[in-house]
Scaffold this motif. Structure first.
Motif, short mmCIF file in Angstrom:
data_model
loop_
_atom_site.label_atom_id
_atom_site.label_comp_id
_atom_site.label_asym_id
_atom_site.label_seq_id
_atom_site.Cartn_x
_atom_site.Cartn_y
_atom_site.Cartn_z
N MET A 1 0.82 -1.20 0.00
CA MET A 1 0.00 0.00 0.00
C MET A 1 0.86 1.26 0.00
O MET A 1 0.47 2.26 -0.59
CB MET A 1 -0.92 -0.03 1.22
N ALA A 2 2.02 1.19 0.65
CA ALA A 2 2.90 2.36 0.69
C ALA A 2 3.38 2.73 -0.71
O ALA A 2 3.57 3.91 -1.01
CB ALA A 2 4.08 2.11 1.61
N ILE A 3 3.55 1.73 -1.58
CA ILE A 3 3.99 2.02 -2.94
C ILE A 3 2.91 2.79 -3.70
O ILE A 3 3.22 3.66 -4.52
CB ILE A 3 4.40 0.73 -3.69
N ILE A 4 1.65 2.51 -3.41
CA ILE A 4 0.55 3.25 -4.06
C ILE A 4 0.57 4.70 -3.62
O ILE A 4 0.38 5.61 -4.43
CB ILE A 4 -0.80 2.57 -3.75
N PHE A 6 3.20 6.34 -2.63
CA PHE A 6 4.38 6.93 -3.27
C PHE A 6 4.09 7.30 -4.73
O PHE A 6 4.45 8.39 -5.18
CB PHE A 6 5.57 5.96 -3.18
N ILE A 7 3.45 6.41 -5.46
CA ILE A 7 3.12 6.68 -6.86
C ILE A 7 2.14 7.85 -6.96
O ILE A 7 2.30 8.74 -7.80
CB ILE A 7 2.54 5.41 -7.54
N GLY A 83 3.55 11.10 5.73
CA GLY A 83 4.26 10.35 6.77
C GLY A 83 3.32 9.51 7.60
O GLY A 83 3.59 8.33 7.88
N PHE A 84 2.20 10.08 8.00
CA PHE A 84 1.22 9.36 8.81
C PHE A 84 0.67 8.15 8.05
O PHE A 84 0.60 7.05 8.58
CB PHE A 84 0.08 10.30 9.21
N VAL A 85 0.31 8.37 6.78
CA VAL A 85 -0.27 7.29 5.99
C VAL A 85 0.75 6.17 5.77
O VAL A 85 0.43 4.98 5.92
CB VAL A 85 -0.80 7.82 4.64
N ILE A 86 1.98 6.53 5.45
CA ILE A 86 3.00 5.51 5.21
C ILE A 86 3.31 4.73 6.47
O ILE A 86 3.44 3.49 6.44
CB ILE A 86 4.27 6.15 4.60
N VAL A 87 3.38 5.40 7.62
CA VAL A 87 3.65 4.69 8.88
C VAL A 87 2.48 3.78 9.24
O VAL A 87 2.68 2.62 9.63
CB VAL A 87 3.92 5.71 10.03
#
Length: 90
Positions: A1-4, A6-7, A83-87
């Motif tokens: 999900m973190a890659i999404i 980032f994209i 940052g919050f979403v990725i963590v």
């Protein structure tokens, strides 16, 4: 999900940079301009870094306080949210 995320972030920042470049081009040619609310909308949706980069690289809207103060503030919000979403999503 973190890659999404980032994209999404990359695409939106490229769009923001492109919009600032396009608006600068239109301004120098006395063409119809991109509304400021659209530039701010892209920044709020996550493209503030692209808008800020385009703003200073193209020397566009750098005399407008709403942009010189508003876009960096929105960038800080974007960084916090990203940052919050990725963590949270890992």
């Amino acid at each position: 999900m973190a890659i999404i995320v980032f994209i999404y972030m990359c695409i939106l920042n490229l769009v923001g940079y492109g919009m600032m470049s396009n608006d600068k081009r239109r301004a120098t040619r006395n063409k119809r301009r991109i509304p400021e609310r659209n530039l701010f909308m892209v920044a709020w949706l996550g493209g503030a870094l692209g808008v800020l980069t385009g703003m200073y690289q193209k020397r566009h809207k750098t005399q407008h306080t709403t942009f010189t103060a508003g876009i960096p503030f929105i960038l800080l919000v974007n960084l916090f949210v990203y940052g919050f979403v990725i963590v949270k999503l890992g």
